[in-house]
Write a protein that holds these residues in place. Structure first.
Motif, short mmCIF file in Angstrom:
data_model
loop_
_atom_site.label_atom_id
_atom_site.label_comp_id
_atom_site.label_asym_id
_atom_site.label_seq_id
_atom_site.Cartn_x
_atom_site.Cartn_y
_atom_site.Cartn_z
N ALA A 185 0.97 -1.28 -0.05
CA ALA A 185 -0.10 -0.26 -0.03
C ALA A 185 0.91 1.18 -0.04
CB ALA A 185 -1.07 -0.03 1.17
N PRO A 186 0.68 2.30 -0.97
CA PRO A 186 1.36 3.43 -0.81
C PRO A 186 1.11 4.25 0.56
CG PRO A 186 -0.44 3.65 -2.16
CD PRO A 186 -0.54 2.36 -1.65
N ARG A 187 2.06 4.82 1.10
CA ARG A 187 2.14 5.29 2.20
C ARG A 187 2.25 7.16 1.96
NH1 ARG A 187 4.63 4.03 7.41
NH2 ARG A 187 6.19 2.87 6.28
N PRO A 188 1.06 7.79 2.26
CA PRO A 188 1.07 9.37 2.10
C PRO A 188 2.14 9.95 3.15
CG PRO A 188 -1.00 8.71 3.13
CD PRO A 188 -0.10 7.48 2.84
N LEU A 189 3.01 10.75 2.54
CA LEU A 189 4.10 11.15 3.60
C LEU A 189 4.19 12.78 3.55
CD1 LEU A 189 7.05 8.68 2.50
CD2 LEU A 189 5.77 8.63 4.73
N TYR A 190 3.32 13.27 2.61
CA TYR A 190 3.44 14.80 2.76
C TYR A 190 1.97 15.23 2.77
CZ TYR A 190 8.06 14.02 1.01
OH TYR A 190 9.41 13.76 0.91
N SER A 191 1.99 16.48 3.30
CA SER A 191 0.53 16.87 3.51
C SER A 191 0.62 18.22 3.70
CB SER A 191 -0.23 16.36 4.71
OG SER A 191 0.27 16.80 6.11
N HIS A 192 -0.59 19.25 3.57
CA HIS A 192 -0.81 20.45 3.93
C HIS A 192 0.16 21.26 2.92
CE1 HIS A 192 -2.47 18.55 7.47
NE2 HIS A 192 -2.89 20.19 7.60
N VAL A 193 -0.01 20.85 1.50
CA VAL A 193 1.11 21.36 0.71
C VAL A 193 0.67 22.79 0.04
CG1 VAL A 193 2.41 21.03 -1.78
CG2 VAL A 193 2.08 18.88 -0.05
N GLU A 194 1.27 23.69 0.30
CA GLU A 194 1.03 25.11 -0.21
C GLU A 194 2.12 25.75 -1.04
OE1 GLU A 194 -0.27 27.68 3.05
OE2 GLU A 194 -1.00 25.95 4.06
#
Length: 548
Positions: free
Chosen positions: A89-98
């Protein structure tokens, strides 16, 4: 199956001692070390360039990387084999990208490719740290050049930048320090040097009781004034959390560790003739580091394949143990050991609990609390924060910007002479540790606001230089800005190992410590990078290039 992957011919051979997925720094170091010891190594990366989460990218590639959302791998079948394919399963590692571009015509596609932006910045190498020793021992120094960071500053509550005195001569030259402060600082550094040199009597050594005490308490005991105490804690020892409230501090720095960090800083100043201060930065960006180790691995026989995702683990039907991997091309490959970068999650039904080694390495990296994150920011400007200096560090100690700021914030300005941006431009990297993403972004925005000006409109040329209030200094205008939150994660399970995401530290020592411990766990009888003569240019193996 991706179009890129399906166009590859089958990989030969199909059996290896080690398969490494991801070309980040820890994966590349382990691949190079295993190859140097005669292991057969296959090094895969789903991306089209080297570096993974440690890459240096163009502006467009950086945006695409941060905003990518990998699709779950397709279902697979065992086709009567003695193994079961288990999709990862892919793991999301980055968030709140602006990401904001205020002058898009300047940062168009053609201009974008002239940038080498570090995904894991801000980061440096201390001239005397383990990273340099490893680069020399491995021979990776043949493929990478460095330039020194000119100076360091601490920003106080009023927004003023104070020089960080990094030597006895710097202490005497520093006009911001009074005579009493200079004498206090000199006495403190003298005691530290005597202690590290194994002082002959008790007055020349720091007691065991003091060494185990919080470093901030020892500095108070030495009667150092608050300004100097702050410089030592946050700009030299690089403490992350507010040390003044020991009861609430998440990571209290002990005196023995603080002294070790002072020793590293002090021994870094002057190690290389062309390096002005304690820090080095790779020309073309930090993505050059994993590439240098990949090139070293290739010399020793490692096979590298880019644009090749791995879609499943192959697990033995009888024992449940790892056997190999299935690629997006459909090919099955087998190995004794596997290393995954953090982008994939090993399914829980396959492996139920982490090993003791996983817990140990997570502790080494400060990842005991998996909720901890790193807030990172990047700004591009046309002018330097200081007209007389191009490449330098700015440290905001805790609570220096606002009362709720509980962590240090580091900002690193890099200029075009390090080949990371077009001539006449500058890149600023920011980072701070956080649990809450909004708090992390608030901290970075506060630091950016204290140093820079955001234009009121994308075509506001008149705002290129703006005077800050109650100050004669100018604040450069931001041309392009990025903010994002990066997770900290690391897993290890039997013969399936996962490397760590870039941590919040200013150097690579903890990351490399964990990588080398992993190598020793996998190959306990092997020497790390045994001494050999390079077939390429043996006379260069012990040379380290720092450009003036």
């Amino acid at each position: 199956m991706s179009e890129d992957a399906s166009s590859y011919p089958p990989i030969e051979p199909t059996k290896f001692d080690l398969i490494v997925v991801g070309t980040g720094l820890p994966e590349s170091v382990i691949a190079a070390a295993a190859s140097a010891n005669g292991k057969t190594v296959l090094h895969l990366d789903p991306n089209s360039s080297y570096g993974s989460h440690y890459a240096s990218l163009s502006l467009r590639d950086l945006s695409n990387f941060l905003n990518s959302h990998p699709a779950p791998p397709p279902s697979t079948s065992s086709n009567g084999h003695d193994f079961t394919p288990v999709p990862l399963a892919p793991r999301p590692l980055y968030s709140h990208v602006e990401i904001s571009s205020f002058v898009p015509e300047i940062l168009d596609d053609e201009h974008s490719r002239k940038f080498n932006i570090d995904l894991c910045g801000p980061r440096v190498l201390f001239c005397a740290d383990k990273s340099i020793d490893l680069i020399l021992k491995s021979g990776a120094n043949q493929y990478i050049d460095f330039k020194s960071i000119d100076s360091s500053f601490v920003c106080d509550a009023s927004g003023r930048l104070t020089n960080v005195p990094d030597s006895r001569a710097a202490i005497f030259k520093d006009k911001s320090l009074g005579l009493t402060e200079k004498n206090q600082l000199m006495r403190f550094f003298k005691l530290v040097q005597q202690h590290l040199g194994g002082g002959e009597n008790e007055n020349e050594r720091i007691s065991e009781q003091d060494l185990e005490s919080p470093f901030v308490e020892f500095l108070k005991k030495m009667r150092l004034p608050p300004k100097i105490k702050s410089i030592i804690l946050y700009a030299i020892a690089m403490a992350d959390y507010d040390q003044d409230n020991v009861e609430l501090c998440e990571d209290v720095l002990k005196t023995k560790d603080g002294i070790d960090r002072l020793a590293l800083y002090n021994s870094s100043v002057g190690r290389f003739p062309n390096a002005l201060g304690a820090f080095l930065y790779p020309i073309y960006g930090h993505g050059e580091l994993p590439q240098a180790f990949c090139r070293r691995a290739a010399v020793k026989g490692c096979i590298h394949v880019l644009r090749m995702p791995m879609i499943a683990l192959l697990m033995d039907k009888c024992t449940g143990h790892y056997k190999g991997v299935r690629l997006s091309s459909g090919q099955d490959l087998f190995s004794h050991q596997l290393i995954l970068d953090p982008s994939s999650v090993v399914p829980l039904p396959v492996i139920s609990s982490p090993t003791d080694s996983s817990r140990e390495n997570r502790q080494i990296l400060g990842l005991g609390d998996e909720k901890r994150k790193v807030a990172r920011g990047i700004c591009i400007t046309r002018s330097s924060l200081r007209p007389d200096t191009s490449n330098f560090l700015v440290v905001y100690p805790p609570r220096s910007l606002y009362p709720e700021q509980v962590t240090s914030i580091r900002a690193l300005q890099i200029s075009s002479d390090l080949a990371v941006c077009p001539s006449g431009m500058f890149v600023l990297y920011f980072c701070t540790l956080c649990h809450d993403a909004n708090q992390g972004i608030k901290s970075l925005n506060a630091a950016m606001d204290s140093l820079l000006t955001l234009p009121k409109s994308s075509h506001s040329e008149s705002s290129t230089i703006i005077h800050s209030e109650n100050s004669a200094e100018v604040k450069p205008t931001v041309l392009w800005k990025a903010l994002y939150i990066q997770k900290l994660t690391m897993d290890q399970f039997e013969s399936i190992n996962s490397t760590a995401m870039p941590d919040g530290n200013f150097n690579y020592n903890n990351i490399l410590d964990a990588a080398l411990k992993l190598f020793q766990k996998m190959y306990p009888d092997e020497e790390l990078f045994p001494e050999t003569v390079s077939p390429e240019s043996p006379e260069d193996d012990n040379e380290f290039s720092v450009e003036s």
